[in-house]
Design a protein around this motif. Structure first.
Motif, PDB file in Angstrom:
ATOM      1  N   ALA A 150      -0.182   9.488  11.107  1.00  0.00           N
ATOM      2  CA  ALA A 150      -0.230   9.110  12.457  1.00  0.00           C
ATOM      3  C   ALA A 150      -1.570   8.235  12.829  1.00  0.00           C
ATOM      4  CB  ALA A 150      -0.349  10.458  13.383  1.00  0.00           C
ATOM      5  N   ALA A 151      -2.504   8.424  12.158  1.00  0.00           N
ATOM      6  CA  ALA A 151      -3.529   7.291  12.480  1.00  0.00           C
ATOM      7  C   ALA A 151      -3.785   5.876  11.722  1.00  0.00           C
ATOM      8  CB  ALA A 151      -4.919   8.140  12.065  1.00  0.00           C
ATOM      9  N   GLN A 152      -3.203   6.084  10.397  1.00  0.00           N
ATOM     10  CA  GLN A 152      -3.277   4.633   9.820  1.00  0.00           C
ATOM     11  C   GLN A 152      -2.017   4.043   9.886  1.00  0.00           C
ATOM     12  OE1 GLN A 152      -4.600   5.330   5.723  1.00  0.00           O
ATOM     13  NE2 GLN A 152      -6.268   7.157   6.410  1.00  0.00           N
ATOM     14  N   GLY A 153      -0.975   4.540  10.412  1.00  0.00           N
ATOM     15  CA  GLY A 153       0.327   3.908  10.293  1.00  0.00           C
ATOM     16  C   GLY A 153       0.877   3.390   9.344  1.00  0.00           C
ATOM     17  N   VAL A 154       1.840   2.465   9.317  1.00  0.00           N
ATOM     18  CA  VAL A 154       2.453   1.892   8.035  1.00  0.00           C
ATOM     19  C   VAL A 154       1.814   1.138   7.082  1.00  0.00           C
ATOM     20  CG1 VAL A 154       4.566   0.517   7.319  1.00  0.00           C
ATOM     21  CG2 VAL A 154       4.944   1.999   8.968  1.00  0.00           C
ATOM     22  N   GLU A 155       1.604   1.498   5.699  1.00  0.00           N
ATOM     23  CA  GLU A 155       0.909   0.864   4.808  1.00  0.00           C
ATOM     24  C   GLU A 155       1.599   0.105   3.886  1.00  0.00           C
ATOM     25  OE1 GLU A 155      -2.611   0.443   5.065  1.00  0.00           O
ATOM     26  OE2 GLU A 155      -3.427   2.445   5.899  1.00  0.00           O
ATOM     27  N   MET A 167       2.603 -13.183 -13.388  1.00  0.00           N
ATOM     28  CA  MET A 167       2.512 -13.292 -11.879  1.00  0.00           C
ATOM     29  C   MET A 167       3.016 -11.875 -11.209  1.00  0.00           C
ATOM     30  SD  MET A 167       1.369 -16.370 -11.840  1.00  0.00           S
ATOM     31  CE  MET A 167       1.186 -16.625 -10.032  1.00  0.00           C
ATOM     32  N   VAL A 168       2.149 -11.762  -9.939  1.00  0.00           N
ATOM     33  CA  VAL A 168       2.414 -10.693  -9.169  1.00  0.00           C
ATOM     34  C   VAL A 168       2.662 -10.983  -7.747  1.00  0.00           C
ATOM     35  CG1 VAL A 168       1.610  -8.797 -10.669  1.00  0.00           C
ATOM     36  CG2 VAL A 168       0.296 -10.208  -9.216  1.00  0.00           C
ATOM     37  N   ARG A 169       3.454 -10.442  -6.982  1.00  0.00           N
ATOM     38  CA  ARG A 169       3.733 -10.752  -5.660  1.00  0.00           C
ATOM     39  C   ARG A 169       2.762  -9.618  -5.091  1.00  0.00           C
ATOM     40  NH1 ARG A 169       8.748 -11.764  -5.071  1.00  0.00           N
ATOM     41  NH2 ARG A 169       8.861 -14.041  -4.667  1.00  0.00           N
ATOM     42  N   VAL A 170       1.834  -9.920  -4.354  1.00  0.00           N
ATOM     43  CA  VAL A 170       0.897  -8.829  -3.679  1.00  0.00           C
ATOM     44  C   VAL A 170       1.066  -9.004  -2.296  1.00  0.00           C
ATOM     45  CG1 VAL A 170      -1.525  -8.323  -3.103  1.00  0.00           C
ATOM     46  CG2 VAL A 170      -0.879  -9.599  -5.487  1.00  0.00           C
ATOM     47  N   TYR A 171       1.404  -7.544  -1.687  1.00  0.00           N
ATOM     48  CA  TYR A 171       1.319  -7.486  -0.310  1.00  0.00           C
ATOM     49  C   TYR A 171       0.221  -6.680   0.411  1.00  0.00           C
ATOM     50  CZ  TYR A 171       6.268  -7.768  -1.648  1.00  0.00           C
ATOM     51  OH  TYR A 171       7.442  -8.178  -2.116  1.00  0.00           O
ATOM     52  N   ILE A 172      -0.474  -7.484   1.261  1.00  0.00           N
ATOM     53  CA  ILE A 172      -1.633  -6.865   1.824  1.00  0.00           C
ATOM     54  C   ILE A 172      -1.570  -6.644   3.291  1.00  0.00           C
ATOM     55  CG2 ILE A 172      -4.285  -7.456   2.039  1.00  0.00           C
ATOM     56  CD1 ILE A 172      -3.877  -9.270  -0.144  1.00  0.00           C
ATOM     57  N   MET A 173      -2.071  -5.404   3.525  1.00  0.00           N
ATOM     58  CA  MET A 173      -2.033  -4.884   5.008  1.00  0.00           C
ATOM     59  C   MET A 173      -3.329  -4.918   5.403  1.00  0.00           C
ATOM     60  SD  MET A 173       0.967  -4.013   6.730  1.00  0.00           S
ATOM     61  CE  MET A 173       1.945  -2.853   5.937  1.00  0.00           C
ATOM     62  N   MET A 192      -3.344  -2.803  -0.466  1.00  0.00           N
ATOM     63  CA  MET A 192      -2.320  -3.567  -1.033  1.00  0.00           C
ATOM     64  C   MET A 192      -1.383  -3.043  -1.966  1.00  0.00           C
ATOM     65  SD  MET A 192      -4.748  -4.881  -4.352  1.00  0.00           S
ATOM     66  CE  MET A 192      -3.450  -5.348  -5.405  1.00  0.00           C
ATOM     67  N   ASP A 193      -0.527  -3.639  -2.193  1.00  0.00           N
ATOM     68  CA  ASP A 193       0.491  -3.270  -3.130  1.00  0.00           C
ATOM     69  C   ASP A 193       1.328  -4.629  -3.812  1.00  0.00           C
ATOM     70  OD1 ASP A 193       2.073  -0.814  -4.207  1.00  0.00           O
ATOM     71  OD2 ASP A 193       3.595  -2.109  -3.673  1.00  0.00           O
ATOM     72  N   TYR A 194       1.695  -4.258  -5.104  1.00  0.00           N
ATOM     73  CA  TYR A 194       2.269  -5.689  -5.895  1.00  0.00           C
ATOM     74  C   TYR A 194       3.509  -5.249  -6.621  1.00  0.00           C
ATOM     75  CZ  TYR A 194      -0.235  -3.779 -10.170  1.00  0.00           C
ATOM     76  OH  TYR A 194      -0.768  -3.005 -11.066  1.00  0.00           O
ATOM     77  N   GLU A 195       4.256  -6.315  -6.784  1.00  0.00           N
ATOM     78  CA  GLU A 195       5.373  -6.055  -7.807  1.00  0.00           C
ATOM     79  C   GLU A 195       5.235  -7.251  -8.799  1.00  0.00           C
ATOM     80  OE1 GLU A 195       8.385  -5.884  -5.010  1.00  0.00           O
ATOM     81  OE2 GLU A 195       8.752  -8.263  -4.956  1.00  0.00           O
ATOM     82  N   HIS A 196       5.899  -7.107  -9.935  1.00  0.00           N
ATOM     83  CA  HIS A 196       5.835  -8.167 -11.032  1.00  0.00           C
ATOM     84  C   HIS A 196       6.797  -9.332 -10.595  1.00  0.00           C
ATOM     85  CE1 HIS A 196       3.099  -6.148 -13.362  1.00  0.00           C
ATOM     86  NE2 HIS A 196       3.914  -5.053 -13.314  1.00  0.00           N
TER      87      HIS A 196
END
Length: 598
Positions: A106-111, A405-411, A471-475
């Motif tokens: 509830a404090a940090q929200g969607v990560e 390579m990796v696709r990185v998602y940074i919030m 952060m999260d990543y996928e190949h």
């Protein structure tokens, strides 16, 4: 329990959003555990899991809940690891469910990881029940989280259940939602045995324990079984469910989640995601979704004391029995002696294995710089896979090197976009997309080489965003790059422990940094020692360790200057001869200091 009264679900969340605490409250509310058995993080068995607040191994449990409609339901919870390194295990656990609880702080929200795990759940077409956890926090912002759920996750805000796992708020609402919203398992088309293996552990006394979800048919003691991706047949010795301790049952039927113990002696006998079926009356096709787990990161692990090699060999063999994703093979290094080349799913997996070797087996170990798998095309048309810099062929024989390579998602909060874009560029990355999440945060999607995020990327991300970035990543496949093998030469001799595959543009700065570090730890000799970084035959960086000098003129009291000159000339010739034939023995602690700094 009939299929209509069975519900199989999982809990997905970003790290530290309260997944394990919610599991504890569900177990308490359904009275699956007694007051005496209560403890925090009940489903996390390892000390490492408790200390770090992460789930490393999957832990299923069966609960019985008398709902408001007067019926008692069997709720099978499949707790999953939360980290990206274990995303395949998460996908197999989700494939064994019909629904999932999506926990949002509830404090940090969607990560970033919330979205990654949600994508995995959507691929399996699961029913999603959003739960907004930690509503008791002073910093909780429910309207903001409701807006994020609708804008980012596309889930209506009114479906979200407000809860506080710590204080037990909303637990009954969650259980009722599981019963009402998550569908019962589908009625099987026939009675042939189909069971999906979503995890396995090794028991010293009973062998391999497979965690299964039965899709159709039934199994009991004495049933002869086989798998689609391993050749042997086995006989079941015991079946049961988790309550959360292993509880023996007469049989497991369609819809059940439980364990199977057969006459298997090694974890490699069963592969995660494989389909278990009856030997005499097998199903025609395996369940979809199976793939071989491939290590992505490699590093050499050596004992600090070479006499501990046999003990290390026994320790890594025991770890592999319990963790089929971990692979190792013996290798030797002129500098570090005998050790193992180990393969890991990712950096957290590598850290966990090393920590377990130190704690559970009391091993004093040193690991080399982590490397990734490169695809190499040779000029003769051959394709090879290289995971060790020492195995890279000569540059004349190489046509092209492709790096993973990796696709990185940074919030991140919007204030830090500039710094993060610079970090991505420094790491040879490319920005793909920038998406505004709400009035405070944005999500950056970028493409990066896996080798660049191995060591310090996450640490720098956290420090740049003051801990608010995730952060999260996928190949994301392979891409051709100007990769070269860089050797470190000490007194003209290459040292294999420091050989690395680096990008040509970064080779000079990395070589200079490593040469400077080696200069600090290698002891002085009686002759000048050159420390050089080389690509092929070209020296790209150099440091020199000055010679220890004996004062040979100390015995001359007066007299002609030619006497001193004669002695100095003699010393000069001796040093030149020593430099030509001398060898530098690098002490073990020098390797340890350099590699541990890395």
């Amino acid at each position: 329990m009939s299929l209509e009264l069975t519900r199989n679900f999982s809990i997905i969340a970003h790290i530290d959003h309260g997944k394990t605490t919610l599991s504890d409250r569900l177990l308490e509310f359904t009275q699956t555990i007694s007051e005496r058995e209560k403890q925090d993080q009940l489903l996390d068995a390892m000390d490492l899991e408790r200390e770090r607040g992460i789930t490393i191994k999957s832990h299923p449990v069966s609960m019985y809940y008398p709902a408001k409609d007067g019926k008692t339901y069997q709720l099978n919870l499949l707790d999953t690891p939360g980290h990206v390194d274990f995303s395949y295990e998460v996908s197999r656990s989700l494939a064994a469910c019909e629904g999932a609880l999506l926990i949002v702080d509830a404090a940090q929200g969607v990560e970033a990881q919330t979205l990654a795990n949600l994508h995995l759940a959507n691929e399996q077409e699961l029913t999603i029940i959003p739960v907004i956890n930690k509503i008791d926090l002073p910093s909780a912002d429910l309207p903001k989280v409701h807006k994020q759920l609708e804008d980012i996750v596309c889930i209506p805000a009114e479906e979200a259940i407000p809860a506080s796992a710590k204080n037990g708020i909303g637990i009954e609402d969650i259980l009722e939602a599981i019963v009402e919203r998550i569908p019962a398992p589908v009625q099987p088309e026939d009675n042939k045995l189909r069971a999906s293996v979503f995890d396995s552990v090794y028991d010293n006394f009973r062998g391999v324990v497979s965690y299964v979800r039965v899709i159709s048919g039934s199994m009991r003691r004495g049933t002869k079984i086989k798998f689609f991706h391993t050749p042997n047949n086995y006989e079941i010795k015991e079946v049961g469910v988790f309550t959360p301790a292993m509880t023996k049952r007469d049989e497991l039927v369609a819809g059940d989640v439980g364990y199977v113990i057969a006459n298997m002696k090694s974890a490699s006998d069963v592969k995660i995601g494989d389909t278990m079926t009856e030997s005499s009356n097998p199903c025609s096709d395996p369940l979809p979704g199976f793939k071989e787990i491939q290590p992505m990161v490699f590093a050499g692990i050596y004992p600090v004391d070479t006499s501990d090699f046999e003990a290390l060999k026994a320790a890594v063999a025991k770890l592999q029995i319990n963790d089929a994703a971990f692979s190792f093979m013996a290798e030797s290094s002129a500098a570090l002696g005998f050790g193992f080349r180990c393969g890991f799913l990712g950096l957290l997996h590598m850290e966990i294995i090393q920590e377990r070797l130190r704690r559970e087996f009391n091993m004093d170990i040193i690991s080399t710089y982590p490397s990734v798998i490169y695809e190499v095309s040779l000029t003769n048309g051959e394709e090879i896979i290289v995971d060790n810099p020492c195995m890279l062929p000569d540059s004349q024989a190489i046509q092209e090197i492709r790096e993973p390579m990796v696709r990185v998602y940074i919030m991140t909060p919007g204030d830090y976009i500039g710094d993060l874009m610079k970090l991505v560029m420094d790491k040879r990355g490319e920005m793909e997309n920038t998406e505004t999440i709400d009035d405070l945060r944005v999500m950056l999607t970028c493409n990066l080489p896996l080798s660049e995020i191995l060591v310090d990327f996450n640490d720098r991300l956290k420090s740049m965003t003051r801990g608010y970035g995730s952060m999260d990543y996928e190949h994301n496949g392979y891409r051709a790059a100007k990769m070269v093998k860089m050797d470190m030469l000490i007194a003209g001799e290459p040292v294999d422990a420091f050989a690395t595959i680096v990008h040509r543009d970064k080779a000079e700065s990395y070589g200079r940094k490593l040469a400077t570090r080696l200069k600090e730890v290698i002891p002085q000799q009686l002759f000048v020692v050159a420390i050089q970084a080389a690509i092929g035959g070209k020296i790209i960086a150099r440091e020199s360790i000055s010679a220890m000098r004996k004062n040979v003129t100390a015995k001359c009291y007066g007299g002609d200057i030619s006497r001193k000159r004669k002695l100095l000339e003699k010393q000069k010739k001796g040093k030149a001869k020593m430099k030509a034939i001398g060898k530098v023995n690098i002490p073990q602690d020098a390797f340890i200091r350099v590699l541990k700094n890395d």
